[in-house]
Design a protein around this motif. Sequence first.
Motif, PDB file in Angstrom:
ATOM      1  N   VAL A 234      26.441 -22.423  -5.049  1.00  0.00           N
ATOM      2  CA  VAL A 234      25.595 -22.681  -3.871  1.00  0.00           C
ATOM      3  C   VAL A 234      24.249 -23.221  -4.346  1.00  0.00           C
ATOM      4  CG1 VAL A 234      26.646 -20.938  -2.350  1.00  0.00           C
ATOM      5  CG2 VAL A 234      24.762 -20.289  -3.822  1.00  0.00           C
ATOM      6  N   PRO A 235      23.588 -24.029  -3.514  1.00  0.00           N
ATOM      7  CA  PRO A 235      22.271 -24.550  -3.920  1.00  0.00           C
ATOM      8  C   PRO A 235      21.274 -23.406  -4.089  1.00  0.00           C
ATOM      9  CG  PRO A 235      23.091 -25.710  -1.980  1.00  0.00           C
ATOM     10  CD  PRO A 235      23.964 -24.514  -2.176  1.00  0.00           C
ATOM     11  N   ILE A 236      20.305 -23.583  -4.955  1.00  0.00           N
ATOM     12  CA  ILE A 236      19.362 -22.509  -5.265  1.00  0.00           C
ATOM     13  C   ILE A 236      18.560 -22.104  -4.026  1.00  0.00           C
ATOM     14  CG2 ILE A 236      17.271 -23.779  -6.021  1.00  0.00           C
ATOM     15  CD1 ILE A 236      17.869 -21.872  -8.664  1.00  0.00           C
ATOM     16  N   ASP A 237      18.318 -23.046  -3.099  1.00  0.00           N
ATOM     17  CA  ASP A 237      17.552 -22.707  -1.892  1.00  0.00           C
ATOM     18  C   ASP A 237      18.486 -22.482  -0.683  1.00  0.00           C
ATOM     19  OD1 ASP A 237      18.473 -25.218  -1.543  1.00  0.00           O
ATOM     20  OD2 ASP A 237      16.521 -26.179  -1.229  1.00  0.00           O
ATOM     21  N   ASN A 238      19.768 -22.302  -0.968  1.00  0.00           N
ATOM     22  CA  ASN A 238      20.771 -22.035   0.061  1.00  0.00           C
ATOM     23  C   ASN A 238      20.871 -23.132   1.129  1.00  0.00           C
ATOM     24  OD1 ASN A 238      21.620 -19.558  -1.026  1.00  0.00           O
ATOM     25  ND2 ASN A 238      19.799 -18.576  -0.166  1.00  0.00           N
ATOM     26  N   SER A 239      20.377 -24.331   0.855  1.00  0.00           N
ATOM     27  CA  SER A 239      20.501 -25.421   1.829  1.00  0.00           C
ATOM     28  C   SER A 239      21.744 -26.269   1.488  1.00  0.00           C
ATOM     29  CB  SER A 239      19.228 -26.275   1.834  1.00  0.00           C
ATOM     30  OG  SER A 239      19.024 -26.812   0.537  1.00  0.00           O
ATOM     31  N   LYS A 240      21.517 -27.525   1.108  1.00  0.00           N
ATOM     32  CA  LYS A 240      22.656 -28.372   0.723  1.00  0.00           C
ATOM     33  C   LYS A 240      22.388 -28.979  -0.650  1.00  0.00           C
ATOM     34  CE  LYS A 240      24.522 -29.385   5.213  1.00  0.00           C
ATOM     35  NZ  LYS A 240      24.836 -30.341   6.245  1.00  0.00           N
ATOM     36  N   PHE A 241      23.472 -29.324  -1.338  1.00  0.00           N
ATOM     37  CA  PHE A 241      23.298 -29.916  -2.662  1.00  0.00           C
ATOM     38  C   PHE A 241      22.604 -31.266  -2.547  1.00  0.00           C
ATOM     39  CE2 PHE A 241      27.188 -27.295  -3.332  1.00  0.00           C
ATOM     40  CZ  PHE A 241      26.629 -26.405  -4.245  1.00  0.00           C
ATOM     41  N   LYS A 243      21.561 -35.177  -3.252  1.00  0.00           N
ATOM     42  CA  LYS A 243      22.464 -36.351  -3.185  1.00  0.00           C
ATOM     43  C   LYS A 243      23.011 -36.727  -4.560  1.00  0.00           C
ATOM     44  CE  LYS A 243      18.731 -39.641  -3.561  1.00  0.00           C
ATOM     45  NZ  LYS A 243      17.994 -40.750  -3.165  1.00  0.00           N
ATOM     46  N   ASN A 244      22.310 -36.302  -5.616  1.00  0.00           N
ATOM     47  CA  ASN A 244      22.820 -36.583  -6.970  1.00  0.00           C
ATOM     48  C   ASN A 244      23.571 -35.382  -7.560  1.00  0.00           C
ATOM     49  OD1 ASN A 244      21.557 -39.126  -7.015  1.00  0.00           O
ATOM     50  ND2 ASN A 244      19.597 -38.139  -7.533  1.00  0.00           N
ATOM     51  N   GLY A 245      23.799 -34.361  -6.720  1.00  0.00           N
ATOM     52  CA  GLY A 245      24.403 -33.123  -7.226  1.00  0.00           C
ATOM     53  C   GLY A 245      25.804 -33.312  -7.786  1.00  0.00           C
ATOM     54  N   THR A 246      26.016 -32.818  -8.979  1.00  0.00           N
ATOM     55  CA  THR A 246      27.358 -32.880  -9.584  1.00  0.00           C
ATOM     56  C   THR A 246      27.679 -31.515 -10.193  1.00  0.00           C
ATOM     57  OG1 THR A 246      26.508 -33.595 -11.733  1.00  0.00           O
ATOM     58  CG2 THR A 246      27.183 -35.339 -10.181  1.00  0.00           C
ATOM     59  N   PHE A 247      28.948 -31.335 -10.499  1.00  0.00           N
ATOM     60  CA  PHE A 247      29.377 -30.074 -11.112  1.00  0.00           C
ATOM     61  C   PHE A 247      30.437 -30.374 -12.180  1.00  0.00           C
ATOM     62  CE2 PHE A 247      32.321 -26.585 -11.568  1.00  0.00           C
ATOM     63  CZ  PHE A 247      31.482 -25.488 -11.708  1.00  0.00           C
ATOM     64  N   ALA A 248      30.334 -29.656 -13.288  1.00  0.00           N
ATOM     65  CA  ALA A 248      31.375 -29.707 -14.324  1.00  0.00           C
ATOM     66  C   ALA A 248      31.368 -28.358 -15.014  1.00  0.00           C
ATOM     67  CB  ALA A 248      31.093 -30.813 -15.329  1.00  0.00           C
ATOM     68  N   ALA A 249      32.506 -27.908 -15.482  1.00  0.00           N
ATOM     69  CA  ALA A 249      32.560 -26.616 -16.179  1.00  0.00           C
ATOM     70  C   ALA A 249      33.675 -26.641 -17.222  1.00  0.00           C
ATOM     71  CB  ALA A 249      32.810 -25.484 -15.182  1.00  0.00           C
ATOM     72  N   ILE A 268      29.080 -33.134  -5.791  1.00  0.00           N
ATOM     73  CA  ILE A 268      29.065 -32.075  -4.777  1.00  0.00           C
ATOM     74  C   ILE A 268      27.975 -32.372  -3.742  1.00  0.00           C
ATOM     75  CG2 ILE A 268      30.074 -30.238  -6.196  1.00  0.00           C
ATOM     76  CD1 ILE A 268      27.277 -29.303  -6.916  1.00  0.00           C
ATOM     77  N   ALA A 269      27.496 -33.611  -3.728  1.00  0.00           N
ATOM     78  CA  ALA A 269      26.368 -34.021  -2.876  1.00  0.00           C
ATOM     79  C   ALA A 269      26.636 -33.688  -1.405  1.00  0.00           C
ATOM     80  CB  ALA A 269      26.125 -35.514  -3.033  1.00  0.00           C
ATOM     81  N   GLY A 270      25.616 -33.154  -0.743  1.00  0.00           N
ATOM     82  CA  GLY A 270      25.668 -32.919   0.690  1.00  0.00           C
ATOM     83  C   GLY A 270      26.364 -31.647   1.115  1.00  0.00           C
ATOM     84  N   LYS A 271      27.099 -31.006   0.242  1.00  0.00           N
ATOM     85  CA  LYS A 271      27.794 -29.773   0.627  1.00  0.00           C
ATOM     86  C   LYS A 271      26.869 -28.568   0.502  1.00  0.00           C
ATOM     87  CE  LYS A 271      32.254 -31.589  -0.814  1.00  0.00           C
ATOM     88  NZ  LYS A 271      33.293 -31.560  -1.818  1.00  0.00           N
ATOM     89  N   SER A 272      27.250 -27.481   1.189  1.00  0.00           N
ATOM     90  CA  SER A 272      26.399 -26.291   1.111  1.00  0.00           C
ATOM     91  C   SER A 272      27.012 -25.220   0.212  1.00  0.00           C
ATOM     92  CB  SER A 272      26.160 -25.716   2.507  1.00  0.00           C
ATOM     93  OG  SER A 272      27.411 -25.465   3.110  1.00  0.00           O
ATOM     94  N   SER A 273      28.258 -25.399  -0.161  1.00  0.00           N
ATOM     95  CA  SER A 273      28.912 -24.443  -1.058  1.00  0.00           C
ATOM     96  C   SER A 273      30.212 -25.072  -1.568  1.00  0.00           C
ATOM     97  CB  SER A 273      29.213 -23.147  -0.295  1.00  0.00           C
ATOM     98  OG  SER A 273      30.051 -22.328  -1.075  1.00  0.00           O
ATOM     99  N   VAL A 274      30.512 -24.869  -2.817  1.00  0.00           N
ATOM    100  CA  VAL A 274      31.793 -25.363  -3.340  1.00  0.00           C
ATOM    101  C   VAL A 274      32.419 -24.283  -4.212  1.00  0.00           C
ATOM    102  CG1 VAL A 274      31.442 -27.865  -3.298  1.00  0.00           C
ATOM    103  CG2 VAL A 274      30.538 -26.524  -5.199  1.00  0.00           C
ATOM    104  N   GLU A 275      33.735 -24.368  -4.355  1.00  0.00           N
ATOM    105  CA  GLU A 275      34.453 -23.357  -5.118  1.00  0.00           C
ATOM    106  C   GLU A 275      35.444 -24.044  -6.059  1.00  0.00           C
ATOM    107  OE1 GLU A 275      35.799 -20.016  -2.710  1.00  0.00           O
ATOM    108  OE2 GLU A 275      37.622 -19.970  -3.940  1.00  0.00           O
TER     109      GLU A 275
END
Lengths: 422, 151
Positions: A234-241, A243-249, A268-275
Amino acid sequence: MKTIYSLIIVLIVLLFSSCTNNKELLLKYDFSKANSQSEMDSLLVKIGKENKDFDLDTVSFFRLNEIEIDGMHYDGVPVKKALLSDSYTFLTTDTINYYGKKLLEVIEAKKGLINSENTYNDDIQFIWKAEREDLDFKLNLVNGKHLAAIGDKDFGELKITFKPIYDVPLANIHKKIKVYDVKPTYVLNIRSYSNKYTVILDDIVIAENSKYTEHNLNRYITDGESSKLKIIVVPIDNSKFDKNGTFAATIYDETTKQTIADVQRISIAGKSSVEFTLDFTPKLPWYPKAWNNGVDLRKDENLKQKVNTLYKRVGDAILSKDEKAINDLFYQKQFEKQQLDQDVDFEVARTYWESLKQIQNNSYKYTIEDTYSIEFNANGRLIWTYPTNKTDMIIFTGKEFSKQMNFYLYQPEGSNELKIIR
Amino acid sequence: MYRITVLLLFASFFSYAQIDYKSLVKNLEEITIETNLNEYFDGLPSENRYDDLVLNDERFLRFYTIIIDKVSFSSGWRGRTMTMKFFDEPKDYESIKGILSEKYGEPEIDQRDNSINYEWKVDEKELSLSVNTEDGVFKSFDSLDVIFNAK
């Protein structure tokens, strides 16, 4: 001819005998022979008795004797000056005859070669740490340049510190640790900017809304079955990711640097939570008992009371310095941690033991949080508690001192008490 | 026989227990890309800093008989790199320059205001010696890098 040989031998034996007597006279007090502080104290008493001119203090608790007499040596290397306190011995060689080099060489013969310490000057320092004694050697360069060009005037300083003897099993865990040929260390590495992560491994929440991006997974693996890792972002401020937000693990083996499973970089841009989920099959050489024989606590009506009782036992054991009770409470947790790490360093368990004793030395009371929510993990066999008002479940307090604790708990089958396990 | 016994007796009397330091000395010019470094340096104190293997006991490190302060090994896509740090002895500078020129021919020289870099390239490796200078005169070593090209 045989007579001449025999005569030579007799002369040599006489010479040897005379040299031996001289040697005994020159090398009379051997600091290397003392294996404990009490043996060092006995040597001090002996020096005092045989050198009446010196008014040595052999009884005071904070004694400090500076001695400069003939006959002192460390395993054959003459010592010019010795400083003996109730807790350490400090020896200094003379600045002649390569005594600094010789002292280093006798210590290395006994303790082995090790890397030198980083020092802020040209002096060279080695520290040998062992269960019973620490040897801290410093070579002071006078006319030498470095270890490969030591000068005859370079002198050595050796600080010998004996350690207390630890009988409690918790401080001797390293003796029980088995080392295997392989040492896989499974680590989750998350690469995503400025988010919060909840990490759940096989129904165990190992991090909740955490900013940490690296997690050791070994501590939560209890068998070689297929494991499922879930990461909720989830975004650190609980809003939305952003526009450049990405995820890798990646789950990788820290020992071999091999990738075990991964999530390729994804937007993950624009989403508020991803799993995301990652499946992997861990292969450890050893699996802990952990909570495998734990009972399902979800329907236990006395659970809150059991939690309170457990933390009260922790508080009482530490404050009353009850070594057996402290050992019983923390041994399995610490043993499984060190065995999973295959950590045979004797200092690890001792430091942990000392840290528990330090709490007692610094605090005069403890308080237990009585309002908290309980999180059930591993099908109800493992619980974590979230205090409502305080930061942790038990807080020890002293003058300018505070120590907080919170643990994963389980209840072994056949028992009616909770146990600390992580 | 008697004499040997007596000599041994005296030797044991006047000496003290010590490690056979000479037998542990490593001549780093022997190292190639195929050398198993853990086996080669077995018995010597070493440490792993990140992925690099580092040894810094000058008693055991030589490069064409010159004393080496520290050596580190790293691996990359080009192959293995051995980086040696020297003590700042002008005579070592002259020696190493002479030895490498004799062995690998005249180097490519890159001379700047306060430094000189020498490069030798042969099939299996590249050697790069960097020194700091003052008014064109040797001041201190930077390092000698030996890059063993991957096959």
